[in-house]
Design an enzyme around this catalytic site. Structure first.
Site, short mmCIF file in Angstrom:
data_model
loop_
_atom_site.label_atom_id
_atom_site.label_comp_id
_atom_site.label_asym_id
_atom_site.label_seq_id
_atom_site.Cartn_x
_atom_site.Cartn_y
_atom_site.Cartn_z
N HIS A 262 0.83 -1.20 0.00
CA HIS A 262 0.00 0.00 0.00
C HIS A 262 0.87 1.26 0.00
CE1 HIS A 262 -3.72 2.28 1.01
NE2 HIS A 262 -2.84 3.11 1.59
N GLU A 263 1.79 1.33 0.96
CA GLU A 263 2.60 2.54 1.09
C GLU A 263 3.55 2.68 -0.10
OE1 GLU A 263 1.51 4.59 3.10
OE2 GLU A 263 0.32 3.24 4.34
N HIS A 266 1.79 4.57 -2.74
CA HIS A 266 1.91 6.02 -2.49
C HIS A 266 3.32 6.49 -2.88
CE1 HIS A 266 -1.90 6.77 -0.52
NE2 HIS A 266 -1.69 5.86 0.41
ZN ZN Z 1 -3.23 5.20 1.77
#
Ligand code: ZN
Length: 492
Positions: A262-263, A266
């Site tokens: 997830h990160e 980003h």
């Molecule tokens: Zn997020």
């Protein structure tokens, strides 16, 4: 110097201070000794005040007016930067400094009260602070101005161009489909429960596997790193310096693994932005809904996909030998287990947006003064029963679970669902390229990443989110690709 050059120079100064602020914040989250916290707060408050003063100084208003006259091509990057700065300047200067101070003071007290209230499952302790934060947010909405709903003015802070009426319609359309899908998926899953992944996963092995996968996605470790925190996050501290964090559970590798996926999503967005323009809107991320689309795309569409585990299961088994007796199909089913739960941050892909729909409905009505703070627990619990079929036993697993309201952040929640919708729409578009599909089978993500860079990352803030989506996929954000994705994943 032209007015535009003065604006660039000013924002380069702001960027230096902002990156110092980001660094001190990252350091506070990852390893600041407890006794150093008060002085760190003073450092950060000083930097924030300086940044605010530099952004809102009267001369900036003059440069903006001059620059608008100077720039002849309204389609140019410089013109787009000036428009973005104008919007931010106008909003920032509409809020008097005493209100900013009051918000900050109330926020830090509210955060403390919320922590206590949550620990004691006692909404009453938090109530007066929440009331004050809602009042302050309503005052800001009036100062910022809006056409239909005061909630529009708050949304604008996180998702430029988003409107309450559009989101209300979008979520109303999504809701019955999501409820029905969850019912059916959970019913089928009960007939064939996925294998449990619980076991022993040494931390050093988890770190090594996470890093290997993260590198293969294209995350540049010469320009970033991964650390450990209680709450995972991603922060770009400066050009070529993007930091990811995750948390570890020795009995389940998926906790740190999907945190990193997830990160890293980003982080890939931050690394894909034009680093030489990091001080300008054209080098910055455009909105939370677009940012979240990148994290969800890598975490859910890539990382929980069948192709992913066909490729990566042998490597996972290299680090965690007991996984050698698993099949890729078993692994895919295990990482896509659906379950109705009280807590949003632990929710799976299928039920996550029901949590957001609940919060969006409540906070919109709170800001529109159609719901009182007293009515929150009862309204929350009724909605939880209605949407998720769960009876809330105490406020800690109900209306006190999230940090957002205690920080005065109203209008933030819907960006999570926008992120999910955008992720599905972008991924569907990327898969129209047969070579990208083929590469995914080999664990090669280069073509997917380079498409995302061209379609999303490289534009910075040049286009508002809806326009960016239109350019990338031919349509503004819509629910169909996401619902198609959930149906095919959970109902096959
Ligand atoms: Zn997020």
């Amino acid at each position: 110097m032209t007015a535009y050059e003065r604006l660039v120079e000013r924002h380069e100064e702001i960027a230096v201070l902002s990156s110092c602020n980001a660094l001190s914040s990252w350091d506070q989250e990852t390893g600041l000794p407890p006794k150093a916290v008060p002085y760190r707060a003073a450092q950060r408050a000083y930097l924030s005040e300086r940044i605010h003063a530099l952004k809102t100084a009267p001369e900036v208003g003059g440069w903006l007016r001059e620059a608008t006259k100077e720039l002849t091509d309204s389609e140019s990057e410089a013109a787009a930067n000036v428009r973005w700065w104008e919007h931010s300047y106008e909003r920032a200067t509409k809020i008097p400094s005493d209100l900013v101070g009051e918000l900050e003071k109330t926020g830090s007290m509210a955060l403390k009260a919320w922590e206590e209230a949550r620990a004691g499952c006692d909404f009453a302790t938090f109530k007066p602070y929440l009331q004050k934060l809602i009042d302050l947010n309503c005052r800001m909405a009036e100062l910022w101005g809006y056409e239909d709903s005061p909630y529009d003015a708050l949304l604008e802070e996180y998702e430029r161009g988003a409107r309450t009426t559009t989101l209300t319609q979008l979520f109303a359309g999504l809701r019955p489909s999501l409820v029905a899908l969850a019912d059916e998926a959970i019913r089928r899953q009960e007939l064939r429960p996925p294998r449990s992944l619980q076991g022993s996963y040494p931390l050093d092995k988890q770190r090594a596997f996470n890093r290997e996968v993260c590198e293969s996605l294209g995350f540049d470790f010469e320009a970033g790193r991964i650390d450990t925190t209680t709450h995972p996050f991603c922060s770009r501290l400066a050009p070529f310096d993007t930091r990811l964090t995750t948390r570890y559970d020795e009995t389940l590798f998926t906790s740190s693994f999907f945190g990193v996926m997830h990160e890293a999503g980003h982080g890939l967005y931050e690394q894909g932005l034009p680093q030489d323009k990091h001080a300008l809107p054209s080098g910055a991320s455009v909105s939370l809904g677009i940012h979240e689309s990148q994290s969800r795309l890598w975490e859910n569409h890539v990382g929980r996909g069948a192709a992913f585990w066909r490729h990566w299961l042998p490597r996972a088994a290299h680090y965690f030998p007991h996984l050698a007796e698993w099949t890729p199909e078993e692994m895919t089913a295990a990482v896509n287990r659906a379950e109705r739960s009280f807590i949003r941050v632990e929710a799976d892909e299928l039920t996550y947006d029901l949590h957001i729909i609940l919060r969006f409905d409540l906070e919109r009505r709170l800001i529109e003064r159609r719901l009182t703070v007293d009515e929150i627990p009862e309204t929350w619990n009724a909605a939880c029963l209605d949407l998720l079929g769960l009876e809330v036993r105490n406020d800690a697993e109900g209306c006190l679970q999230d940090i957002h309201w205690s920080m005065g952040a109203f209008g933030y929640f819907p960006t999570y669902t926008l992120g999910n919708l955008n992720a599905a729409q972008l991924f569907q578009q990327a898969l129209t390229d047969a070579e990208t599909v083929r590469q995914l089978e080999d664990g090669d993500y280069s073509r997917l990443l380079s498409w995302l860079q061209k379609a999303v990352h490289e534009h910075g803030c040049r286009h508002l989110p809806d326009e960016l989506m239109r350019r990338a996929t031919g349509r503004p954000t819509e629910p169909a690709p996401y619902l198609d994705h959930l149906r095919s994943r959970y109902l096959g």
